[in-house]
Design an enzyme around this catalytic site. Structure first.
Site, mmCIF file in Angstrom:
data_model
loop_
_atom_site.group_PDB
_atom_site.id
_atom_site.type_symbol
_atom_site.label_atom_id
_atom_site.label_comp_id
_atom_site.label_asym_id
_atom_site.label_seq_id
_atom_site.Cartn_x
_atom_site.Cartn_y
_atom_site.Cartn_z
ATOM 1 N N ASP A 1 0.776 -1.232 0.000
ATOM 2 C CA ASP A 1 0.000 0.000 0.000
ATOM 3 C C ASP A 1 0.815 1.293 0.000
ATOM 4 O O ASP A 1 0.772 2.053 -0.948
ATOM 5 C CB ASP A 1 -0.977 -0.011 1.193
ATOM 6 N N CYS B 1 -17.025 -6.555 -15.899
ATOM 7 C CA CYS B 1 -18.275 -6.036 -15.320
ATOM 8 C C CYS B 1 -19.465 -6.173 -16.272
ATOM 9 O O CYS B 1 -20.614 -6.213 -15.838
ATOM 10 C CB CYS B 1 -18.115 -4.566 -14.985
ATOM 11 N N CYS C 1 -23.188 -4.179 -16.047
ATOM 12 C CA CYS C 1 -23.496 -3.769 -14.667
ATOM 13 C C CYS C 1 -22.940 -2.362 -14.399
ATOM 14 O O CYS C 1 -21.852 -2.002 -14.857
ATOM 15 C CB CYS C 1 -22.876 -4.779 -13.702
ATOM 16 N N CYS D 1 -22.157 -0.125 -8.930
ATOM 17 C CA CYS D 1 -21.279 0.672 -8.051
ATOM 18 C C CYS D 1 -21.431 2.160 -8.366
ATOM 19 O O CYS D 1 -21.457 2.999 -7.455
ATOM 20 C CB CYS D 1 -19.836 0.217 -8.176
#
Ligand code: B12
Ligand code: SF4
Ligand code: SF4
Length: 374
Positions: free
Chosen positions: A156, A211, A214, A217
């Protein structure tokens, strides 16, 4: 070194997935992503995370970070599972839920509690430390066989484009929410990587879905932060606003934050790829019972008087990133959105005791909203 022996060690460490890819393949992938990243920055979507641009050269050119790099091992650690969900929900006093309850339903239920919700990735111990330790063990394992080997470990915060590396190593595909999705495990996993100058065997490529049509989100993002397919405007993202942002939360976005206290899962909770979660978080310290848990009592947060008291409660968890000032700011917003009149006296006490102008302003806003709703 055989793929088998590496796989055994990685499995023993508790990673949920891994891929090994030659640097040449990663270089090609990073070229494409560097261009994408530049377009993202041009639009100012990075908000004030200037460090992202400063690290750009290293992030997209790993040969600067580890000269002689030949392979990258990319690892995934699942941080949210169906078992933990059920257990935490019961301990909160809610109705026991069947296994594999859709995460969307649970999110909606949590909103009714007068508590602040902690995003799933931040519920256990600080993943940076937990996963870094595992990467160092993995590096030691490689060096026990090849003492001259050079490695570079990153989770990260390092100068690495984690999702792009993970995509190249076959860990998943990019969703329209910008998250890396690994069917069938979903997207609730961390990405860590170990670069090395060893030529390691490549893991076989797997076909990935996409995806398709869709757009859940994009439709479910409370603030409209998913600006275009694959591009997130951090200036509007609740995750940014409640974690990385050091300043005030824009007034027009506050009502949309609901009772999210730290981070946001809305664009993942609604994703069909997360409808059935993995059955177990394999790395113990990442489990919610070993950290802050899934939600926190807003009265308790609003009453934290000093940085020392804050550190006593949250040392070793990802919540330290927001510091006391950030978390209390978020708690004021969650309190304002809670409709819970009992919180007014806590907000008034905060205004009396606090000298920080930003906190006083957020507490005042929350009181006004709660009074309006009386
Ligand atoms: C800055 C950052 C943030 C910022 C910006 C997020 C963003 N989407 O850009 C903020 C604070 C908002 C954030 C939020 C979160 N983050 Co964050 N974040 C990062 C960090 C440090 C850098 C990401 C970055 O470079 N962003 C810039 C954009 C442009 O790059 P990107 O996110 O990698 O996006 C790529 C896609 O857009 C992709 N792409 C998508 N579509 C297409 C189409 C084409 C044609 C192309 C070429 C590319 C492409 O290309 C981009 C460039 O590689 C990484 C760690 C790291 N070192 O990489 C973690 C990381 C992305 N975050 C992570 C997590 C867990 C979160 C949260 C879930 C936390 C939470 N619950 O609140 C949210 C998720 C929000 C979201 N929908 O992304 C994980 C994601 C794991 C996963 N499975 O995807 C990461 C990888 C940390 C880790 N090592 O585990 N994060
Ligand atoms: S994390 Fe929340 S605010 Fe950010 S893009 Fe996803 S749904 Fe929107
Ligand atoms: S919600 Fe739909 S569009 Fe968004 S990432 Fe998941 S599958 Fe893709």
């Amino acid at each position: 070194m055989t793929l088998d022996s590496l796989e055994k060690f990685i499995g023993f460490q508790g990673w949920s997935m891994f891929g090994i890819t030659p640097f040449e393949k990663i270089r090609k992938n990073l070229k494409k992503h560097e261009k994408f990243f530049e377009e993202w920055i041009k639009k100012d979507y990075q908000a004030d995370m200037d460090w992202l641009e400063l690290m750009k050269k290293d992030r997209f050119h790993p040969e600067r970070v580890l000269p002689g790099i030949k392979s990258v091992i990319v690892l995934g650690a699942v941080y949210s599972d169906s078992g933990a969900m059920v257990k935490r929900w019961r301990s909160d006093g809610g109705q026991p839920q069947p296994l594999h309850i859709s995460s969307e339903t649970r999110e909606a239920q949590q909103m009714r509690h007068h508590r602040g919700v902690v995003a799933r990735y931040a519920r256990g111990k600080d993943y940076h430390k937990v996963l870094r330790k595992k990467l160092i063990e993995l590096s030691d394992f490689l060096k026990s066989r090849y003492p001259q080997a050079q490695t570079y470990a990153s989770v990260d915060s390092g100068p690495t484009a984690d999702r792009a590396l993970a995509e190249a190593a076959g860990l998943g595909f990019f969703g329209k929410n910008t998250c890396l999705i690994n069917p069938p495990r979903g997207s609730y996993f961390f990405i860590a990587s170990l670069m090395t100058d060893l030529e390691l065997p490549e893991t076989p490529e797997k076909p990935m879905p996409a995806c398709g049509n869709c757009r859940k989100c994009i439709q479910n993002c409370p603030t409209g932060a998913l600006a275009e397919s694959g591009k997130l405007d951090a200036r509007k993202c609740i995750s940014y606003l409640t974690i990385e942002n050091k300043g005030p939360i824009p007034v027009e976005l506050r009502p949309k934050i609901g009772n999210r206290l730290f981070g946001c899962d809305a664009c993942q909770a609604c994703c069909p790829f997360n409808a059935v979660l993995p059955s177990e978080v394999l790395i113990g310290p990442l489990k919610p019972e070993n950290g802050a848990g899934d939600s926190l009592d807003l009265k308790g947060i609003l009453s934290i008087e000093s940085d020392e008291e804050f550190a006593e409660k949250f040392a070793g968890t990802p919540l330290m990133r927001a510091k006391r000032r950030g978390l209390l700011r978020n708690a004021c917003v969650a309190a304002g959105n809670s409709g819970n009149k009992e919180l007014v006296s806590y907000l008034e006490a905060l205004i009396r005791q606090e000298s920080d102008e930003m906190l006083r302003e957020h507490a005042g806003w929350a009181i006004d909203i709660l009074n309006l709703n009386l």
